[in-house]
Design an enzyme around this catalytic site. Structure first.
Site, PDB file in Angstrom:
ATOM      1  N   THR A  44      27.369 -43.004  81.207  1.00 56.19           N
ATOM      2  CA  THR A  44      28.205 -43.044  82.403  1.00 56.19           C
ATOM      3  C   THR A  44      28.247 -44.448  83.005  1.00 56.19           C
ATOM      4  O   THR A  44      29.274 -44.865  83.535  1.00 56.19           O
ATOM      5  CB  THR A  44      27.725 -42.016  83.438  1.00 56.19           C
ATOM      6  N   TYR A 107      32.612 -31.660  86.967  1.00 56.58           N
ATOM      7  CA  TYR A 107      33.727 -31.103  87.737  1.00 56.58           C
ATOM      8  C   TYR A 107      33.847 -29.582  87.640  1.00 56.58           C
ATOM      9  O   TYR A 107      34.006 -28.906  88.652  1.00 56.58           O
ATOM     10  CB  TYR A 107      35.081 -31.738  87.366  1.00 56.58           C
ATOM     11  N   TYR A 133      21.177 -34.849  79.717  1.00 57.25           N
ATOM     12  CA  TYR A 133      21.295 -35.769  80.853  1.00 57.25           C
ATOM     13  C   TYR A 133      21.717 -34.974  82.079  1.00 57.25           C
ATOM     14  O   TYR A 133      22.809 -34.403  82.122  1.00 57.25           O
ATOM     15  CB  TYR A 133      22.306 -36.860  80.516  1.00 57.25           C
ATOM     16  N   ARG A 138      26.563 -36.782  90.401  1.00 60.39           N
ATOM     17  CA  ARG A 138      27.817 -37.238  89.800  1.00 60.39           C
ATOM     18  C   ARG A 138      28.602 -36.103  89.133  1.00 60.39           C
ATOM     19  O   ARG A 138      29.807 -36.194  88.991  1.00 60.39           O
ATOM     20  CB  ARG A 138      27.538 -38.328  88.757  1.00 60.39           C
ATOM     21  N   LYS A 161      17.059 -36.803  80.169  1.00 60.31           N
ATOM     22  CA  LYS A 161      17.140 -37.858  81.176  1.00 60.31           C
ATOM     23  C   LYS A 161      17.357 -37.143  82.501  1.00 60.31           C
ATOM     24  O   LYS A 161      18.406 -36.553  82.749  1.00 60.31           O
ATOM     25  CB  LYS A 161      18.292 -38.816  80.877  1.00 60.31           C
ATOM     26  N   ILE A 203      15.796 -44.516  81.506  1.00 60.13           N
ATOM     27  CA  ILE A 203      17.093 -45.049  81.079  1.00 60.13           C
ATOM     28  C   ILE A 203      17.653 -45.730  82.315  1.00 60.13           C
ATOM     29  O   ILE A 203      18.039 -45.078  83.278  1.00 60.13           O
ATOM     30  CB  ILE A 203      18.006 -43.947  80.528  1.00 60.13           C
TER      31      ILE A 203
END
Length: 294
Positions: A44, A107, A133, A138, A161, A203
């Protein structure tokens, strides 16, 4: 390979918004020189949301080419459609990519069962190692520890992550999973605490411009020398925080250009350049961190 300081690499672009090969090469060499453990290409932070799939694949393969087996490359392959995530992941099989980092669907806000079925389908249709992840701020959905536990039973799902910044998550996940399942922080501000609680690395966005410092923090932390790790991290705390006063990767791209790691801080719309007030705060943060131009 998947512990220590792993960089969530920015995707450098020229003034017209096209991929900048020379800046990408410079970034890769910078990370190899400073002993970054691995590179995440087009996660991202690498602006996966605004690259076409063709561009996405091109950048990952170019990163692989320029790295030339000197550092492991992890490909970002997340998507909000399961079929797209599978297709993108399969594209990198037998390419030399070490693993894929797969963000939760964004979303559409799937349920925990939907998240389980999504990652199960990717696992069953591909062979490449997968790192889950989770970044609810987000994506709009949260991959809970119980679901992570179920997914950890798939042999090619090797870790997560975890970017919630919630340190209580570590013990919750550790209680439910196998010992060889990787726990990697996705939040620079809390990464050192994350490792002290049993995580194996980070990360990192900060590593884009502070590769040596992040490498040293992780090296000391994984050896159990948290006094030395904290002495370095103390200088970076303001930087960790300031990198997110505007949406990532706006601040980190501006700093990478400022520090001469890339030629331009171009972003794809709807992302825009760092504001003047943000630039002043970033200047203060790198001065405090004592980060020098490359």
């Amino acid at each position: 390979m998947f512990t220590g300081s792993i960089v969530a690499l920015i995707t450098p672009m020229d003034e017209k918004g096209q991929i900048c090969r020379s800046s990408l090469k410079k970034l890769i060499n910078y990370h190899i020189h400073n002993k970054t453990t691995a590179i995440v290409s087009v996660g991202t932070t690498g602006e996966s949301a605004t690259l076409s799939q063709e561009e996405h694949i091109k950048v990952v393969m170019l990163t692989l080419e320029l790295a030339d087996n000197r550092i492991p490359i992890i490909a970002g392959t997340g998507a909000n459609a399961t079929t797209e995530a599978i297709s993108l992941t399969k594209r990198f099989e037998k390419s030399g990519i070490a693993a894929c980092l797969t963000v939760t669907p964004y979303y559409n806000r799937p349920t925990q069962e939907g998240l389980y079925q999504h990652f199960k389908a990717i696992s069953e249709n591909t062979e490449i190692p997968q790192i889950l992840y989770n970044v609810p701020s987000r994506t709009g959905c949260d991959l809970l520890p119980e679901t992570v536990s179920k997914l950890s039973n798939f042999k090619n799902i090797i870790g997560i992550k975890e970017a919630t910044g919630d340190l209580s998550r570590i013990n919750k996940i550790k209680e439910l999973i196998k010992n060889d399942f990787l726990l990697i922080s996705g939040d620079d501000t809390t990464a050192l605490d994350f490792m002290q609680l049993g995580g194996q690395g980070v990360i990192s966005v900060t590593a884009n411009i502070a590769a040596k410092e992040m490498m040293k923090i992780c090296t000391y932390a994984l050896k159990g020398d948290f006094i030395k790790a904290r002495s370095i991290n103390k200088r970076l705390i303001l930087l960790h925080e300031t990198l997110f006063i505007e949406p990532n990767p706006i601040p980190i791209k501006w700093l990478a250009r400022k520090l001469r790691l890339i030629k331009y801080d171009t972003l794809r719309l709807p992302m825009t350049l760092a504001s003047n007030s943000t630039q002043l705060k970033l200047e203060k943060a790198i001065q405090y961190a004592n980060i020098k131009k490359y």
